[in-house]
Design an enzyme around this catalytic site. Structure first.
Site, PDB file in Angstrom:
ATOM      1  N   MET A  38       0.812  -1.216   0.000  1.00 19.25           N
ATOM      2  CA  MET A  38       0.000   0.000   0.000  1.00 19.25           C
ATOM      3  C   MET A  38       0.854   1.278   0.000  1.00 19.25           C
ATOM      4  O   MET A  38       0.330   2.368  -0.204  1.00 19.25           O
ATOM      5  CB  MET A  38      -0.978  -0.004   1.180  1.00 19.25           C
ATOM      6  CG  MET A  38      -2.031  -1.086   1.093  1.00 19.25           C
ATOM      7  SD  MET A  38      -3.000  -1.041  -0.425  1.00 19.25           S
ATOM      8  CE  MET A  38      -2.695  -2.653  -1.103  1.00 19.25           C
ATOM      9  N   SER A  50      -4.323   4.184  17.377  1.00 20.44           N
ATOM     10  CA  SER A  50      -3.688   3.707  18.600  1.00 20.44           C
ATOM     11  C   SER A  50      -3.765   4.788  19.659  1.00 20.44           C
ATOM     12  O   SER A  50      -3.960   5.967  19.346  1.00 20.44           O
ATOM     13  CB  SER A  50      -2.233   3.395  18.250  1.00 20.44           C
ATOM     14  OG  SER A  50      -1.409   3.422  19.386  1.00 20.44           O
ATOM     15  N   TYR A 108       5.925   6.999  14.970  1.00 21.15           N
ATOM     16  CA  TYR A 108       4.640   6.299  15.081  1.00 21.15           C
ATOM     17  C   TYR A 108       3.562   7.272  15.568  1.00 21.15           C
ATOM     18  O   TYR A 108       2.474   7.355  14.999  1.00 21.15           O
ATOM     19  CB  TYR A 108       4.790   5.120  16.054  1.00 21.15           C
ATOM     20  CG  TYR A 108       3.630   4.163  16.055  1.00 21.15           C
ATOM     21  CD1 TYR A 108       3.599   3.086  15.176  1.00 21.15           C
ATOM     22  CD2 TYR A 108       2.568   4.331  16.930  1.00 21.15           C
ATOM     23  CE1 TYR A 108       2.532   2.195  15.182  1.00 21.15           C
ATOM     24  CE2 TYR A 108       1.491   3.445  16.939  1.00 21.15           C
ATOM     25  CZ  TYR A 108       1.483   2.382  16.063  1.00 21.15           C
ATOM     26  OH  TYR A 108       0.426   1.513  16.063  1.00 21.15           O
TER      27      TYR A 108
END
Ligand code: NAG
Length: 296
Positions: free
Chosen positions: A93, A181, A194
């Site tokens: 992706m 998250s 992240y």
């Protein structure tokens, strides 16, 4: 009845009512029968479990990942569990053409799209494992090349897939579901890249949500705020046994996301502690910073 008994009964009934309200999300499993669902990625294990949950509920699914062998296995299992149809696209992706091929394939196979579930970590995974759990701080290792790669796979491709799918989703009053998250809600040391991707997903998809609402488009956007989940990755790489023990089951996490998408929840919090943590950051960010510094 004495006043005490009356009071206790009122409190008890109140607690039961709150409990029912809290657990009632209006989820109708039948609504997924025949629904068309694209799920990207299952490296983490959550995507795979979501595929099985949608399959059990009789949906038509299309899954993507890089490894064709694994895709074939998951497709076979999804069919045996009850998926009306199960297809796959093998691809990365992080590549624009693979995103295009995915949505194009969904269009050809299904003719419509009800759910776009964005969940992949793609080619960023191997290095992420090495960096995520015991990696250095940004200050000690400002790896900007990795940062660009990471954001390409974990942010830009999410935006790309959603943009490609929007015309189809508008036709079917569909849903966009994004796996995020707690690190998309609170800061954490040593996972700067992240947190950057996950905070940015919140920014993009929350803005897209209000844009769609303002334009009275019937496409909902659900962001899943996950805490520590017992994925294979966590079992293999988290050294601290006590931490692994506190991790929540993957199948429950997957089901929480499936329900949240179906009921058009704005955000899904799983396990429950991700919710008060998010609230604490919003209300008292300095207090949360201090907690993070102490427990990380
Ligand atoms: C975070 O980074 C610092 C500095 O590079 C390092 O000393 C520390 O061990 C890292 N923490 C973890 C949990 O890996």
């Amino acid at each position: 009845m004495s006043r005490l008994a009356c009071g206790s009964l009122t409190v008890l009934l109140g607690a039961v009512a709150v409990g029912i309200y809290w657990n009632y999300d209006g989820f109708d499993p039948e609504s997924l029968r025949g629904a068309t669902v694209v799920i990207t990625g299952f490296s983490s294990g959550i995507g795979e479990q979501m595929a099985y949950q949608y399959a059990r509920l009789g949906a038509k699914i299309l899954i993507t990942a890089r490894r064709e062998e694994r895709l074939k296995e998951v497709v076979a299992k999804a069919k045996s569990l009850g998926a009306q149809e199960a297809h796959y696209v093998a691809g990365d992706m992080g590549k624009a053409e693979d995103c295009e091929r995915t949505i194009q394939t969904a269009k050809e196979k299904f003719g419509r799209l009800d759910y776009l579930v964005l969940n992949h970590v793609g080619s960023s995974r191997p290095k992420m494992q090495e960096k995520l759990l015991t990696g250095p701080s940004w200050d000690q290792d400002p790896d900007t090349d990795y940062f660009v790669d990471f954001l390409n796979v974990n942010l830009v491709s999410y935006v790309r897939l959603a943009s490609l799918a929007l015309p189809l989703l508008k036709e079917s009053s569909g849903r966009i579901v994004v796996t995020s998250s707690i690190w998309g809600k609170i800061p954490w040391p040593n996972v700067t890249y992240y947190c950057s991707a996950k905070f940015a997903l919140d920014g993009f998809f929350s803005s897209l949500r209000v844009e769609l609402m303002k334009a009275q488009q019937d496409v909902s956007v659900t962001l899943a705020i996950l805490g520590l989940i017992k994925t294979q990755n966590v079992i293999d790489h988290v050294k601290n046994e006590e931490v692994v023990k506190t991790a929540a089951p993957v199948d429950e996490a997957a089901m929480a996301i499936v329900r949240g998408g179906a009921t058009r929840a704005r955000e899904v919090y799983y396990p429950f502690y991700t919710w008060p943590t998010t609230i604490l950051r919003a209300l008292l960010p300095q207090v949360l910073d201090n907690i993070v510094i102490n427990i990380s």
